[in-house]
Design a protein around this motif. Sequence first.
Motif, PDB file in Angstrom:
ATOM      1  N   THR A  30      21.253  17.899   0.043  1.00 50.98           N
ATOM      2  CA  THR A  30      20.468  19.452   0.121  1.00 50.98           C
ATOM      3  C   THR A  30      19.298  18.766   0.999  1.00 50.98           C
ATOM      4  N   TYR A  31      18.455  17.876   0.242  1.00 46.22           N
ATOM      5  CA  TYR A  31      17.247  17.253   0.857  1.00 46.22           C
ATOM      6  C   TYR A  31      17.121  16.091   1.525  1.00 46.22           C
ATOM      7  N   ASN A  32      18.262  15.505   1.998  1.00 43.95           N
ATOM      8  CA  ASN A  32      18.252  14.292   2.735  1.00 43.95           C
ATOM      9  C   ASN A  32      17.096  13.437   2.132  1.00 43.95           C
ATOM     10  N   CYS A  33      17.312  12.646   0.940  1.00 41.04           N
ATOM     11  CA  CYS A  33      16.533  11.840   0.306  1.00 41.04           C
ATOM     12  C   CYS A  33      16.269  10.584   1.037  1.00 41.04           C
ATOM     13  N   VAL A  34      14.955  10.024   0.549  1.00 40.62           N
ATOM     14  CA  VAL A  34      14.765   8.498   1.064  1.00 40.62           C
ATOM     15  C   VAL A  34      15.759   7.790   0.297  1.00 40.62           C
ATOM     16  N   SER A  35      16.586   6.811   1.188  1.00 40.05           N
ATOM     17  CA  SER A  35      17.468   5.981   0.679  1.00 40.05           C
ATOM     18  C   SER A  35      16.758   5.024  -0.298  1.00 40.05           C
ATOM     19  N   HIS A  36      17.589   4.336  -1.176  1.00 40.90           N
ATOM     20  CA  HIS A  36      17.327   3.422  -2.192  1.00 40.90           C
ATOM     21  C   HIS A  36      16.761   2.045  -1.126  1.00 40.90           C
ATOM     22  N   PHE A  37      17.203   1.622   0.060  1.00 41.38           N
ATOM     23  CA  PHE A  37      16.713   0.575   0.960  1.00 41.38           C
ATOM     24  C   PHE A  37      15.551   0.998   1.394  1.00 41.38           C
ATOM     25  N   GLU A  38      15.228   2.116   1.783  1.00 41.85           N
ATOM     26  CA  GLU A  38      14.016   2.545   2.505  1.00 41.85           C
ATOM     27  C   GLU A  38      12.962   2.581   1.400  1.00 41.85           C
ATOM     28  N   ALA A  39      13.291   3.076   0.136  1.00 46.34           N
ATOM     29  CA  ALA A  39      12.355   3.210  -0.738  1.00 46.34           C
ATOM     30  C   ALA A  39      11.932   1.982  -1.631  1.00 46.34           C
ATOM     31  N   LEU A  40      12.895   0.932  -1.919  1.00 49.88           N
ATOM     32  CA  LEU A  40      12.502   0.236  -2.781  1.00 49.88           C
ATOM     33  C   LEU A  40      12.827  -1.485  -1.991  1.00 49.88           C
ATOM     34  N   GLU A  41      13.478  -1.446  -0.918  1.00 51.98           N
ATOM     35  CA  GLU A  41      13.525  -2.712  -0.360  1.00 51.98           C
ATOM     36  C   GLU A  41      13.451  -3.030   1.026  1.00 51.98           C
ATOM     37  N   GLU A  42      12.934  -2.135   1.675  1.00 52.47           N
ATOM     38  CA  GLU A  42      12.627  -2.250   3.171  1.00 52.47           C
ATOM     39  C   GLU A  42      11.388  -3.265   3.405  1.00 52.47           C
ATOM     40  N   LYS A  43      11.368  -4.318   4.205  1.00 52.28           N
ATOM     41  CA  LYS A  43      10.525  -5.279   4.274  1.00 52.28           C
ATOM     42  C   LYS A  43       9.917  -5.427   5.652  1.00 52.28           C
ATOM     43  N   ARG A  44      10.442  -4.522   6.503  1.00 53.25           N
ATOM     44  CA  ARG A  44      10.039  -4.289   7.908  1.00 53.25           C
ATOM     45  C   ARG A  44       9.762  -5.802   8.547  1.00 53.25           C
ATOM     46  N   GLY A  45      10.494  -6.775   8.417  1.00 50.10           N
ATOM     47  CA  GLY A  45      10.493  -7.950   8.929  1.00 50.10           C
ATOM     48  C   GLY A  45       9.500  -8.850   8.448  1.00 50.10           C
ATOM     49  N   TYR A  46       8.786  -8.549   7.437  1.00 46.83           N
ATOM     50  CA  TYR A  46       7.837  -9.334   6.521  1.00 46.83           C
ATOM     51  C   TYR A  46       8.464 -10.497   6.235  1.00 46.83           C
ATOM     52  N   ASP A  47       7.765 -11.747   6.174  1.00 52.95           N
ATOM     53  CA  ASP A  47       8.216 -13.055   5.372  1.00 52.95           C
ATOM     54  C   ASP A  47       6.727 -13.614   5.214  1.00 52.95           C
ATOM     55  N   ASN A  48       6.781 -14.725   4.434  1.00 54.13           N
ATOM     56  CA  ASN A  48       5.489 -15.277   4.118  1.00 54.13           C
ATOM     57  C   ASN A  48       4.642 -15.886   5.164  1.00 54.13           C
ATOM     58  N   SER A  49       5.096 -15.794   6.325  1.00 49.51           N
ATOM     59  CA  SER A  49       4.491 -16.023   7.708  1.00 49.51           C
ATOM     60  C   SER A  49       3.603 -14.782   8.359  1.00 49.51           C
ATOM     61  N   LYS A  50       4.580 -13.782   8.095  1.00 49.20           N
ATOM     62  CA  LYS A  50       3.941 -12.693   8.898  1.00 49.20           C
ATOM     63  C   LYS A  50       2.722 -11.993   7.949  1.00 49.20           C
ATOM     64  N   GLN A  51       1.548 -11.668   8.657  1.00 46.91           N
ATOM     65  CA  GLN A  51       0.542 -11.047   8.199  1.00 46.91           C
ATOM     66  C   GLN A  51       0.360  -9.576   8.162  1.00 46.91           C
ATOM     67  N   PHE A  52      -0.643  -9.055   7.345  1.00 45.94           N
ATOM     68  CA  PHE A  52      -0.941  -7.552   7.286  1.00 45.94           C
ATOM     69  C   PHE A  52      -1.523  -7.277   8.840  1.00 45.94           C
ATOM     70  N   PRO A  53      -1.146  -6.243   9.279  1.00 45.89           N
ATOM     71  CA  PRO A  53      -1.965  -6.005  10.512  1.00 45.89           C
ATOM     72  C   PRO A  53      -3.314  -6.109  10.846  1.00 45.89           C
ATOM     73  N   ALA A  54      -3.618  -6.686  11.948  1.00 47.17           N
ATOM     74  CA  ALA A  54      -5.019  -7.040  11.873  1.00 47.17           C
ATOM     75  C   ALA A  54      -6.114  -6.194  12.018  1.00 47.17           C
ATOM     76  N   THR A  55      -5.621  -4.879  12.245  1.00 47.56           N
ATOM     77  CA  THR A  55      -6.561  -3.531  12.405  1.00 47.56           C
ATOM     78  C   THR A  55      -6.766  -3.180  11.163  1.00 47.56           C
ATOM     79  N   LEU A  56      -5.821  -3.309  10.257  1.00 54.01           N
ATOM     80  CA  LEU A  56      -6.118  -2.789   8.878  1.00 54.01           C
ATOM     81  C   LEU A  56      -7.031  -3.904   8.093  1.00 54.01           C
ATOM     82  N   TYR A  57      -6.593  -5.252   8.517  1.00 54.87           N
ATOM     83  CA  TYR A  57      -7.251  -6.230   7.613  1.00 54.87           C
ATOM     84  C   TYR A  57      -8.823  -6.183   8.003  1.00 54.87           C
ATOM     85  N   LYS A  58      -9.045  -6.145   9.384  1.00 57.27           N
ATOM     86  CA  LYS A  58     -10.708  -6.285   9.720  1.00 57.27           C
ATOM     87  C   LYS A  58     -11.438  -4.790   9.317  1.00 57.27           C
TER      88      LYS A  58
END
Length: 237
Positions: A30-58
């Motif tokens: 009915t409402y096309n819920c945000v999936s479990h993966f999107e809501a709780l597991e999505e890492k968008r390619g982050y690992d311990n070497s990838k940093q938070f976007p510089a524009t947001l950090y600065k």
Amino acid sequence: MVRTILGRAFGIRMMTKEDLTKLIKGLDSTYNCVSHFEALEEKRGYDNSKQFPATLYKGGVQKILLDHWLNSEPTVYTLGADGYNFDAGLAGCEWAAFLRVRSPDAVVLRVYPKDRTAKADHILCQLLSSLLFNFATLIPDEFDKVPDLCKRNFEAFAQGGAQGIDAGLRILEALPPLELRGRSILCVVDALNLAEADGTADRAKQLAAILARILARNNGHLLYTMAKRRGASTKQL
């Protein structure tokens, strides 16, 4: 025989995660819920070497979000674009993915409306159903049965409208305490402000109040990321 009788009596007062999940799954179509993966597991390619976007950090956004996360008391924070040159929803999405890598023992739940062009009441239903859909994965296997976790309320919620939203809010309020096993929790809700129209503003406030109580009971944090209103220009990262 005695155990069978006791088991039946016990079952009358109890509900299982499986029972509740079956009821909630009907909301997805009915409402096309945000999936479990999107809501709780999505890492968008982050690992311990990838940093938070510089524009947001600065711009200091990372510090704001980190201070909120590290607060020892349950907190509610709203991240808007006023005074900053960023998209708050995208910032929340990046932060959730970043935190899942940096704090792997934490629970980071993020929901958003998949259709931002929908009417305010439908956006509210999208957010509410996605919260139910994913909170259900964090509850105990068995819990005390309560009247509002019933098929009738789920059917009413699926019908939409004011009465449907009220039924959905009753379901959310009736969820059992989350089973976190000592883990910290952050709940990110994006674009709730798009659901704040004349006919839905009070119910959006009710949703916010219920979420605050749920996160407070679980010593967790609640983060709202504000969406640009339709017709407003937004600079993407």
